[in-house]
Structure formats: C-alpha cells, structure tokens
Design a protein around this motif. Structure first.
Motif: not given
Length: 207
Positions: A23-38
């Motif tokens: 997720c961090f690689h695809a979206r960037g860290v600031s644009a990634t939420s814990l919901e995305h990661i879940a």
C-alpha cells in the motif's frame, strides 16, 4: 495450542507488514490509511491495532523487517572481514548493498518508499531523527574502514579518513537514489560496478 496461537499471530503480523509495504508503495505513505492496509491484508483494523499502536509504528516495523538483516550482513563485509584489505572491503560492501537494494524484493520496495513515497512531516516527522542517527552511524563505520586503510598504508596521501567517509557516504546514497529510478539502465545501472570501482580506486595511493 499456545504455540499454534503464537504462530498464527506472527503470520498475521507478517501479512499486515507485507500489505502495508504494498500500500505504501502504491499510494505513498501519507495517502495510505490503516483501512487500506486492513483491506489489502484481508484483516480487520482491530487486528492491526493488536500488533501496532498506529501507522507510524507499523511503518517503522516494516522498515526494520528488511533493514536489520541487511545491516547484519553488510556489517560483516564492511567491518569484520579482516582477511580482506580495508578498501577492498569497502568496494565489496558497496557492490553487495547496491545489488541487494536493486533486486525486485521487499527491500527494494522499502527503499523506494523511503526515498520517493514518504513525507517525513507531522506524525512521521520523528523519522528524520532516526534517519540522521542512521547516517551518523553509517559515516562512523566508513570512517573506521578508512582509518584501517590509513594504518595499512593504503589510503591516498592527504585524504583524511573523516572526509573520505563523508564522500563515500554521499556517493553511495546518490548512486542508489538514481539507480532506483533508472528504468532504462542508461543513467547509472549499466556502469554501477565500474563507478564503484573508480570511486574506491581514487582513494588509493597514486603510483
């Protein structure tokens, strides 16, 4: 049963770390939420909070997962392989690190995130303190190598180990940053080993 539960918990933690990296690689860290990661990991947000207090703690764990084993491996090449002369150790270390980083792997993804997809501001700002500490530690390791070279009579006259270490640190950091985005290979990757060899050879005494 307890062992199985611990193994399942560790498997879930690994799933979360791998999903966070994607997720961090695809979206960037600031644009990634814990919901995305879940969603990416196929777990609940509660499962993430069981292992990590927040996104910043998860981010640090993701970095440590690949960086700490690499540090252990390269430290041997750079500092502990006393059978090899100091500047050859430096050359071997640079090649080993560059080739490890540039392989398609979680390590490469993590380095790309750190260099190009992460803003060290707000809650992530503490990462700058850690980064500065890591740079100082790296500089000091390189300085130890150059002092070994100086004692062995293998360092060019007039080249101070402290400045030589700083030059090598900036050289390697810049080399890797360009190599990561060198998709066609014409900027640096085709000549990666030759550039490293030339840098290290320039440290040695002139004939």
């Amino acid at each position: 049963m307890v062992r199985r539960t611990k193994e399942e918990a560790e498997q879930t933690r690994c799933l979360i770390l791998a999903a966070a990296r994607r997720c961090f690689h695809a979206r960037g860290v600031s644009a990634t939420s814990l919901e995305h990661i879940a969603q990416e990991a196929g777990v609940t947000r509660g499962a993430i909070y069981w292992h990590f207090a927040n996104k910043e703690e998860l981010f640090k764990a993701m970095c440590d997962e690949v960086e700490l084993p690499l540090i252990d491996r390269t430290d041997f090449t750079l500092l502990q392989d006393k059978a090899t002369d100091p500047l050859q150790r430096l050359r071997n270390f640079m090649v080993e690190l560059a080739e490890a980083v540039l392989q398609a792997s979680p390590l490469r993804q993590t380095v790309e995130i750190l260099n190009y997809k992460c803003e060290l501001v707000g809650p992530m700002g503490h990462g700058l303190d850690q980064h500065r500490a890591e740079l100082r530690e790296f500089r000091d390791k390189l300085q130890r190598v150059y002092r070994d070279a100086e004692r062995a009579g293998q360092l060019r006259a007039g080249l101070e180990p402290r400045l030589a270490a700083m030059e090598s640190m900036y050289f390697l950091i810049g080399l890797l940053r360009v190599a990561l985005i060198d998709e066609q290979g014409d900027l640096v990757r085709r000549d990666l080993r030759a550039l490293i060899d030339a840098h290290v050879q320039g440290r040695r005494p002139t004939a």
